[in-house]
Enzyme design. Structure first.
Site, PDB file in Angstrom:
ATOM      1  N   ALA A  40       0.817  -0.974  -0.057  1.00 15.50           N
ATOM      2  CA  ALA A  40      -0.014   0.028  -0.029  1.00 15.50           C
ATOM      3  C   ALA A  40       0.793   1.180  -0.208  1.00 15.50           C
ATOM      4  O   ALA A  40       2.119   1.122   0.096  1.00 15.50           O
ATOM      5  CB  ALA A  40      -0.934  -0.033   1.285  1.00 15.50           C
ATOM      6  N   ASN A  41       0.122   2.307  -0.233  1.00 20.48           N
ATOM      7  CA  ASN A  41       0.924   3.592  -0.202  1.00 20.48           C
ATOM      8  C   ASN A  41       0.329   4.444   0.762  1.00 20.48           C
ATOM      9  O   ASN A  41      -0.864   4.205   1.340  1.00 20.48           O
ATOM     10  CB  ASN A  41       0.563   4.399  -1.603  1.00 20.48           C
ATOM     11  N   ARG A  42       1.097   5.198   1.514  1.00 19.01           N
ATOM     12  CA  ARG A  42       0.557   6.003   2.604  1.00 19.01           C
ATOM     13  C   ARG A  42      -0.105   7.484   2.101  1.00 19.01           C
ATOM     14  O   ARG A  42       0.182   8.506   2.133  1.00 19.01           O
ATOM     15  CB  ARG A  42       1.917   6.856   3.272  1.00 19.01           C
ATOM     16  N   ALA A 106      -2.406   7.916  -4.981  1.00 27.26           N
ATOM     17  CA  ALA A 106      -1.104   7.481  -4.822  1.00 27.26           C
ATOM     18  C   ALA A 106      -1.176   6.022  -5.434  1.00 27.26           C
ATOM     19  O   ALA A 106      -1.497   5.199  -4.812  1.00 27.26           O
ATOM     20  CB  ALA A 106      -0.764   7.672  -3.581  1.00 27.26           C
TER      21      ALA A 106
END
Lengths: 236, 236
Positions: A40-42, A106
């Site tokens: 995942a991305n922040r 993102a």
């Protein structure tokens, strides 16, 4: 159909974007490793959701394609929930044609090359493991490069930790989009998960507009007004 | 100090676990890849938080060590927020001594061997990438194997997608814990993110208790009562 048209007219506030269709992406993507793990991305989705909201307030008909977030749907916006980058691209294509597209999500550059159907087991004795990654489709470059049905205005985002404007200018040229909104996401700037954003709008190779630190709602409003000024209204 | 003691006495409900200290872990861990990407597990933390809540209601003094979740803190529970598996192990050690420990968190088996300080750039032309992973510390096995200060009762969780009881029984022997709560997390069972749980409690190699599908709150209450019956009260 007449009733629907009236309802839609009543629901959408009249504004400089009345009659314009806009696509916005938001949030992270989740790329499955196996049934219980993912990359995942922040990204909280706060900026993308605020942009969808601001565009709708100016009268636009907004489709928001969003990865997994813990945010309420902005009012008056059509929301399409997705998980992976490939799902997001498919949902974006399905939302076309639009007058403008704002890619604030993102998106993961990489997905796991062969995600497992069963949970991966820790092998006794194995101290290391490698995960083979394959490149995800590039949503911004794909939509920017469409020969048929390309939105009149394509806006990308760049999250950078160093040399923010330089990297963003390179990205604008490489992706073929019209504008880049460059975020400083170094730990010092506190953008991820926070409410404030330090942004530079790159609208041409020599056209760089550095905004002061603003709330994400204020960034969204400025961007929506600038999009409205560029597109003009289709209502008249 | 006297006032604190009175306040604590007033705050903690009297019950079969009054005077007992219990450690609970909950949620996923996030293992950083670079400043903007991480590896995560699909765990909402609902089950672990419900167990902390149920134990506190029976009078236990509960420390809840939790990864990133979107849940409120259970009332009357000391909450320690962590991100990675290594941080979680450190917080668990700091919470000792306890009478019982319930490891309900979905801890990442692997972390990225060398996480990058700067955001990884997509290399033009590179279609694949490998991510080198290193094994994380095994929190359940580490605490189960303590020669000094081992909790009298150590409870592990096993999330399995196939041959649930068989895999969980193996895990109990391998980790050296006392009980395993085995979850069926196949897509069909709908455990992750949902409110219901299909659980088998493995309390010995021949001691398997298969519970009917229950809400996560009901699973927590059953487990808390069984822990209370096993430990007895330290208050008398």
């Amino acid at each position: 159909a007449i009733l629907e048209a009236i309802e839609h007219h009543l629901a959408a506030p009249a504004g400089p974007l009345t009659g314009r269709r806009v696509l916005v992406t938001s949030g992270p993507t989740h790329e499955p490793i196996d049934p219980v793990r993912y990359i995942a991305n922040r990204s909280s989705g706060k900026q993308g959701h605020a942009i969808a909201d601001a565009l709708a307030r100016l009268g636009a008909e907004v489709t928001l394609v969003t990865g997994p977030v813990a945010l309420p749907d902005p009012p008056g916006v059509r929301v399409v929930a997705v998980e992976s980058a490939r799902d997001m691209l498919e949902a974006c294509r399905a939302a076309l044609p639009v007058d403008a597209a704002v890619f604030a999500a993102a998106v993961a550059d990489w997905r796991v090359a062969a995600s497992a159907d069963q949970k991966l087991k820790k092998q006794p004795g194995a101290e290391t493991m490698t995960l083979d990654l394959a490149q995800n489709p590039d949503i911004l470059a794909t939509i920017s490069g469409l020969t048929e049905g390309r939105p009149a205005l394509v806006v990308g985002f760049a999250a950078e930790t160093e040399r923010v404007v330089e990297h963003a200018r390179d990205k604008r040229a490489r992706k073929g989009c019209d504008w880049i909104v460059a975020n400083d996401v170094s730990a010092a700037a506190g953008t991820f998960g926070g409410d404030a954003n330090t942004v530079h709008l790159i609208a041409g190779s020599e056209d760089v507009d550095s905004w002061p630190p603003l709330s994400k709602a204020e960034v969204a409003e400025r961007l929506a007004h600038r999009i409205a000024a560029t597109l003009g209204s289709a209502a008249s």
